[in-house]
Design an enzyme around this catalytic site. Structure first.
Site, PDB file in Angstrom:
ATOM      1  N   LYS A  97       5.510   2.419   4.409  1.00 36.19           N
ATOM      2  CA  LYS A  97       4.368   1.756   5.048  1.00 36.19           C
ATOM      3  C   LYS A  97       4.783   1.149   6.375  1.00 36.19           C
ATOM      4  O   LYS A  97       5.947   0.823   6.590  1.00 36.19           O
ATOM      5  CB  LYS A  97       3.807   0.678   4.105  1.00 36.19           C
ATOM      6  CG  LYS A  97       2.876   1.254   3.053  1.00 36.19           C
ATOM      7  CD  LYS A  97       1.958   0.175   2.498  1.00 36.19           C
ATOM      8  CE  LYS A  97       0.946   0.766   1.527  1.00 36.19           C
ATOM      9  NZ  LYS A  97       0.144  -0.267   0.877  1.00 36.19           N
TER      10      LYS A  97
ATOM     11  N   HIS B  76      -6.285 -12.828  -3.228  1.00 33.36           N
ATOM     12  CA  HIS B  76      -5.010 -12.825  -3.948  1.00 33.36           C
ATOM     13  C   HIS B  76      -4.717 -14.230  -4.490  1.00 33.36           C
ATOM     14  O   HIS B  76      -4.290 -14.395  -5.642  1.00 33.36           O
ATOM     15  CB  HIS B  76      -3.849 -12.451  -3.008  1.00 33.36           C
ATOM     16  CG  HIS B  76      -3.861 -11.041  -2.501  1.00 33.36           C
ATOM     17  ND1 HIS B  76      -3.788 -10.737  -1.156  1.00 33.36           N
ATOM     18  CD2 HIS B  76      -3.914  -9.856  -3.142  1.00 33.36           C
ATOM     19  CE1 HIS B  76      -3.786  -9.418  -1.001  1.00 33.36           C
ATOM     20  NE2 HIS B  76      -3.877  -8.853  -2.190  1.00 33.36           N
TER      21      HIS B  76
ATOM     22  N   ARG C 143     -11.519  -5.465  -8.087  1.00 31.06           N
ATOM     23  CA  ARG C 143     -12.677  -5.920  -7.302  1.00 31.06           C
ATOM     24  C   ARG C 143     -13.918  -5.127  -7.638  1.00 31.06           C
ATOM     25  O   ARG C 143     -15.006  -5.656  -7.694  1.00 31.06           O
ATOM     26  CB  ARG C 143     -12.379  -5.753  -5.799  1.00 31.06           C
ATOM     27  CG  ARG C 143     -11.387  -6.744  -5.252  1.00 31.06           C
ATOM     28  CD  ARG C 143     -10.865  -6.304  -3.916  1.00 31.06           C
ATOM     29  NE  ARG C 143     -10.213  -5.015  -4.024  1.00 31.06           N
ATOM     30  CZ  ARG C 143      -9.520  -4.439  -3.066  1.00 31.06           C
ATOM     31  NH1 ARG C 143      -9.403  -5.032  -1.898  1.00 31.06           N
ATOM     32  NH2 ARG C 143      -8.938  -3.276  -3.236  1.00 31.06           N
TER      33      ARG C 143
ATOM     34  N   SER D 201      -6.523  -6.944   2.279  1.00 26.15           N
ATOM     35  CA  SER D 201      -5.655  -7.175   3.441  1.00 26.15           C
ATOM     36  C   SER D 201      -6.067  -6.265   4.596  1.00 26.15           C
ATOM     37  O   SER D 201      -6.025  -6.669   5.758  1.00 26.15           O
ATOM     38  CB  SER D 201      -4.192  -6.895   3.072  1.00 26.15           C
ATOM     39  OG  SER D 201      -3.790  -7.716   2.016  1.00 26.15           O
TER      40      SER D 201
HETATM   41  O1  PNS Z   1      -0.928  -4.252  -2.860  1.00 27.11           O
HETATM   42  P1  PNS Z   1      -0.821  -2.790  -3.222  1.00 27.11           P
HETATM   43  O2  PNS Z   1      -0.345  -1.990  -2.042  1.00 27.11           O
HETATM   44  O3  PNS Z   1      -2.090  -2.266  -3.820  1.00 27.11           O
HETATM   45  O4  PNS Z   1       0.314  -2.694  -4.367  1.00 27.11           O
HETATM   46  C1  PNS Z   1       0.665  -1.451  -4.939  1.00 27.11           C
HETATM   47  C2  PNS Z   1       1.944  -1.598  -5.792  1.00 27.11           C
HETATM   48  C3  PNS Z   1       3.066  -2.219  -4.985  1.00 27.11           C
HETATM   49  C4  PNS Z   1       1.672  -2.474  -6.990  1.00 27.11           C
HETATM   50  C5  PNS Z   1       2.337  -0.157  -6.296  1.00 27.11           C
HETATM   51  O5  PNS Z   1       2.356   0.710  -5.215  1.00 27.11           O
HETATM   52  C6  PNS Z   1       3.696  -0.133  -6.971  1.00 27.11           C
HETATM   53  O6  PNS Z   1       3.862  -0.640  -8.065  1.00 27.11           O
HETATM   54  N1  PNS Z   1       4.698   0.453  -6.285  1.00 27.11           N
HETATM   55  C7  PNS Z   1       6.073   0.514  -6.740  1.00 27.11           C
HETATM   56  C8  PNS Z   1       6.467   1.919  -7.180  1.00 27.11           C
HETATM   57  C9  PNS Z   1       6.029   2.167  -8.621  1.00 27.11           C
HETATM   58  O7  PNS Z   1       6.388   1.430  -9.515  1.00 27.11           O
HETATM   59  N2  PNS Z   1       5.278   3.258  -8.825  1.00 27.11           N
HETATM   60  C10 PNS Z   1       4.798   3.607 -10.158  1.00 27.11           C
HETATM   61  C11 PNS Z   1       3.392   3.100 -10.418  1.00 27.11           C
HETATM   62  S1  PNS Z   1       2.197   4.150  -9.643  1.00 27.11           S
END
Ligand code: PNS
Length: 170
Positions: free
Chosen positions: A40, A16, A89, A127
């Protein structure tokens, strides 16, 4: 141009951080945004993660650390950010990330998703991998900044059984 780098960051890894550092060369401001996700069960609280990210990025003046809930595009618009930044990745990431980018595009045409390929040496890193290694007593010193490694060891209440420093052979 302001970019939002959204994620869980539980915890933030060297992968990150590499992405954030490279993004600071592309955007005027990079906002690392931790999602407050009630679904989560994280290792670290949002406040701990904000603290960890802040200290890991303190050498980068154009980086801001924040948290948000709800939709990422709404947060991006609220912060007047034109870009959502995500790391790729491997091909396996691409499928889910592309779906997310398309979904976000249906929610807002104002925000573009920009993907940065992670550096080769971090292509395996996540992570979850960090937590799994630490849970079974392995060293994560080469995967996260030192202060975060300490936080992780403390969480699992154990010291690494396999330190990263190779022991010289007789
Ligand atoms: O680090 P991560 O868990 O891969 O991040 C995922 C994240 C937070 C970017 C994604 O889950 C997100 O944007 N969640 C917020 C809800 C949202 O906007 N959903 C619509 C897009 S699928």
């Amino acid at each position: 141009m302001i970019a939002i780098y959204p994620g869980s960051f539980d915890p933030i890894t060297l992968g990150h951080l590499d992405l954030i550092e490279r993004a600071t060369r592309l955007f005027n401001r990079v906002i690392v945004a931790v999602l407050r996700n009630p679904n989560k069960n994280p290792l670290f609280t949002v406040e701990q993660r904000l603290q960890q990210i802040s200290s890991a990025t303190s050498h980068l003046p154009s980086v801001e650390v924040d948290s948000f809930d709800g939709l990422t595009v709404n947060y991006a618009q609220m912060r007047q950010a034109g870009v959502l930044l995500r790391g790729l990745r491997a091909v396996s990431d691409f499928e889910i990330e592309l779906q997310m980018a398309h979904t976000n595009k249906t929610l807002s045409t104002q925000v573009e998703t920009v993907f940065l390929a992670t550096s080769n040496e971090h292509s395996f890193l996540s992570s979850s991998v960090v937590k799994e290694i630490a849970r079974f007593g392995g060293s994560v010193d080469h995967l996260v900044p030192p202060h975060i490694a300490m936080d992780i060891y403390q969480c699992y209440s154990q010291i690494p059984q396999f330190p990263n420093i190779p022991t010289p052979r007789e």
